[in-house]
Write an enzyme that holds these catalytic residues in place. Sequence first.
Site, PDB file in Angstrom:
ATOM      1  N   ARG A 298      -0.274  -1.218  -3.135  1.00  0.00           N
ATOM      2  CA  ARG A 298      -0.731  -0.887  -4.490  1.00  0.00           C
ATOM      3  C   ARG A 298       0.418  -0.690  -5.468  1.00  0.00           C
ATOM      4  O   ARG A 298       0.220  -0.727  -6.680  1.00  0.00           O
ATOM      5  CB  ARG A 298      -1.588   0.384  -4.467  1.00  0.00           C
ATOM      6  CG  ARG A 298      -3.005   0.184  -3.988  1.00  0.00           C
ATOM      7  CD  ARG A 298      -3.891   1.348  -4.390  1.00  0.00           C
ATOM      8  NE  ARG A 298      -5.256   1.121  -3.955  1.00  0.00           N
ATOM      9  CZ  ARG A 298      -5.778   1.592  -2.826  1.00  0.00           C
ATOM     10  NH1 ARG A 298      -5.022   2.321  -2.026  1.00  0.00           N
ATOM     11  NH2 ARG A 298      -7.036   1.352  -2.492  1.00  0.00           N
ATOM     12  N   PHE A 428      -8.895  -4.688 -10.360  1.00  0.00           N
ATOM     13  CA  PHE A 428      -8.663  -5.142  -8.984  1.00  0.00           C
ATOM     14  C   PHE A 428      -7.723  -4.233  -8.198  1.00  0.00           C
ATOM     15  O   PHE A 428      -7.047  -3.382  -8.752  1.00  0.00           O
ATOM     16  CB  PHE A 428      -8.276  -6.612  -8.915  1.00  0.00           C
ATOM     17  CG  PHE A 428      -6.965  -7.058  -9.490  1.00  0.00           C
ATOM     18  CD1 PHE A 428      -6.671  -8.405  -9.484  1.00  0.00           C
ATOM     19  CD2 PHE A 428      -6.027  -6.189 -10.019  1.00  0.00           C
ATOM     20  CE1 PHE A 428      -5.462  -8.873  -9.998  1.00  0.00           C
ATOM     21  CE2 PHE A 428      -4.821  -6.646 -10.523  1.00  0.00           C
ATOM     22  CZ  PHE A 428      -4.545  -8.002 -10.513  1.00  0.00           C
ATOM     23  N   GLU A 429      -7.771  -4.426  -6.866  1.00  0.00           N
ATOM     24  CA  GLU A 429      -7.101  -3.547  -5.899  1.00  0.00           C
ATOM     25  C   GLU A 429      -7.543  -2.094  -6.071  1.00  0.00           C
ATOM     26  O   GLU A 429      -6.763  -1.158  -5.889  1.00  0.00           O
ATOM     27  CB  GLU A 429      -5.579  -3.684  -5.993  1.00  0.00           C
ATOM     28  CG  GLU A 429      -5.087  -5.014  -5.461  1.00  0.00           C
ATOM     29  CD  GLU A 429      -3.578  -5.083  -5.321  1.00  0.00           C
ATOM     30  OE1 GLU A 429      -2.955  -4.021  -5.159  1.00  0.00           O
ATOM     31  OE2 GLU A 429      -3.032  -6.192  -5.372  1.00  0.00           O
ATOM     32  N   GLY A 430      -8.812  -1.926  -6.393  1.00  0.00           N
ATOM     33  CA  GLY A 430      -9.389  -0.603  -6.586  1.00  0.00           C
ATOM     34  C   GLY A 430      -9.550  -0.304  -8.062  1.00  0.00           C
ATOM     35  O   GLY A 430      -8.572  -0.024  -8.755  1.00  0.00           O
TER      36      GLY A 430
END
Length: 645
Positions: A298, A428-430
Site C-alpha cells: 500500500r 483502489f487498493e482499499g
Amino acid sequence: MSAPAQRQPKVTEREARQVAEAARQQDWHKPSFAKELFLGRFRLDLIHPHPLPADEDVRRGEAFLAKLRAFCATQVDGARIEREARIPDETIRGLKALGALGMKIDPKYGGLGLTQLYYNRALALVGSVSPALGALLSAHQSIGVPQPLKLFGTQEQKDAFLPRLARSDISAFLLTEPDVGSDPARLATTAVPDDSDGEDTYVLDGVKLWTTNGVIADLLVVMARVPASEGHRGGITAFVVEGDAPGITVEHRNAFMGLRGLENGVTRLHRVRVPAANRIGPEGAGLKIALTTLNTGRLSLPAACAGAGKWCLKIAREWAAEREQWGKPVARHEAVGTKISFIAATAFALEAVVDLASQMADEDRNDIRIEAALAKLYGSEMAWRIADELVQIRGGRGYETAESLAARGERAVPAEQVLRDLRINRIFEGSTEIMHLLIAREAVDAHLAVAGELIDPDTALADKAKAGVRAGGFYARWLPKLVAGQGQLPGAYGEFGELATHLRYIERTSRKLARSTFYAMSRWQGKMELKQAFLGRIVDIGAELFAMSAVCVRAELLRTTGSHGREAHQLADAFCRQARLRIAELFGRLWANTDDLDRHVVDGVLAGSYTWLEEGVLDPSGDGPWIADTTPGPSAKENVHRKIT
C-alpha cells in the site's frame, strides 16, 4: 473435465465478516507506533530519532534514481500517453532495460534490491511524468507476483519466476470480480483440483475485473476458491498463472476518467490448468497472503501522492507569483495564499508520512500494518485536496487541458489531468471507506482481545463471565493511564523547540482519542461495528495525529542534519496548526452529527419516497445490467492481450 456450475456464493453479513477476520494477521509480534497511538500511548521512541537508510542502500538507490530521472526526462512522453491512452511499447522496453521491473527483487535473482524507501521515491519520480507508468510499475511489484513470492513462495517458485519478473515479465494481480469488490467472501472464480492427466493440477474458471497490467501481463497472481473435498482444505487460494496459458482471454481493455494509459482489463479464465506447484502457500491462505502483501504494498500509492503534492506546489508557486490581479500577484491575496500554505504544508506532510513508513518497513523493527494503511488513506485523501486547490488557483486554466493550453500559446500545465489521475487513489487498493473499517478493526484489536466475547451477543454466559474478568484486569491497568501524561508537562519534548507544543498536543489528544473509543465501545458494545461514520472519524483523527508525528520528527531530522531545518520547522508548524483545526472538528462530530437522521433519509431514498425529486431531468445512461454477467464458459470475444518483447 467440465467446470462445475458457477454461482455467486450467498453469504450473510456475519459470514462475510468472519472471512475477513480469518484473513487478518492475528498476532502482534512487534511494536506498532500507530496501534499505541490509538490506545492513548504516544510512543515517540518508536519513530524518533528518525530512522535512516544504510550508506550502501543510499548509494545504490541514488545511483538508480539518477538513471531513472534521465530516462524519464528524455524517453517518457507523458502527454503522448495521455493523448493515446496507451503506454508505448518502447517506453516499457526502456524500463525493462533499466531494471525498473526488478526494483524490489533481490539481486541474486537479477533485481536491483532497492529498499522500500528508494522504491517509493522511484515511483514518485516516474509518476510525476506519467501516473499511468507509475501505476504499471507499482502494480507489478507492490501487489503483483514478486511480493507474494518474496513473502510466501517456495524456493523453487522464486528460482523459477523472480528472474523473469526482474528483467522481462510484467505481472498483474487478479482478485476483483464484476460482483466482488471489498467482500471476498463472495468470490466466484473456482480452482478445482484435478489429477485426471496424472499430474497434480487445478482447473480455474471465472471472470476477473479491473486487472491492472492484465492487458500486457506475462504472469498473473489469481485468487480463486478451491472447493473443500477429501484431501483438500479448500478456501480462497493464490496461484501463479502464465498470462498466455490456454483458456485465458483478455476480453476488454477498460477506459477511465484518469490514468488513461493504464493497461487494465477484464480477464476470463476458462478451464485454465495450473500446476499445483504454482500454488502460493496452502489452500485457503489466499486472502491472508493478499492482506500481508498489502502491508507494504500500500505504500506505493502514498508515494505517488507525495510526488503529486510536490508537483502541485511547484505549479502553485510559479503561477501565483506570475499571475497578477488588482495590482499584485494572486499569491498575495489571502484567499489564494491560504490555499498555497495548505498545499506547501501538506506536501511536506505527505512526504514525511511515506518516508517514515517506508523506512520503518525497511528496518523491520515495527509492525507497520496500521502505519501503511494510514499512509494510503491520508495520502490519497490529502493529495486529492491539494490537486483540487491547485485547479482552483489556476482558475479557468486549471480546468483547461494541457493540450488546449499549448494550442493557444500557453504553458501546457496538466492540472486537470492530475485531478483526474489522483481520484482513483481514494478507491483502489482499499477505498477510503474500507480503509476506515480496516484501520478501525486493527486499532481496537487490544480491546477485542480482552472484551470481544463480552460484547458478542452470541457468546455463552459462562464465557462472558470469563471475558469480564479479563477485561476488568486490562481496563483497571489501562484506564488510569489515560488521565495524565507528558503532554501536560510544559517542558516536555523540549528538544523539538517550537514544535514541542505540537508533540504535547499529540500526546494529550491520543489519550482523548482512546477515551472516546472506550466510551463508544461501552455505549454501543457489539453494535459499534455498525457505527461506520463514527469509526471513520476516529480513524481520521488518528491519521492526523500520525501525520503530525511524522512531520515533527522529519523537521527535527532536517534541522539536525543542517538541511533546510528552519524552513522545515516552519512548514511543520503550519501543518500541525492546520491539522489541529481539522482534529477539533472531527472530535466535535463524534457526538454532534446527523448519523441517525442520515440513516432515516437513506431508508426513504431506497423506499422511493423521494423519487419526485428526480423529475425534470433525463438520464443519459445507456441500457444494460448494472453488473455484467459472469457465467463461466469459453470466451466469445477477441483476446486483446498484448505481449511486449
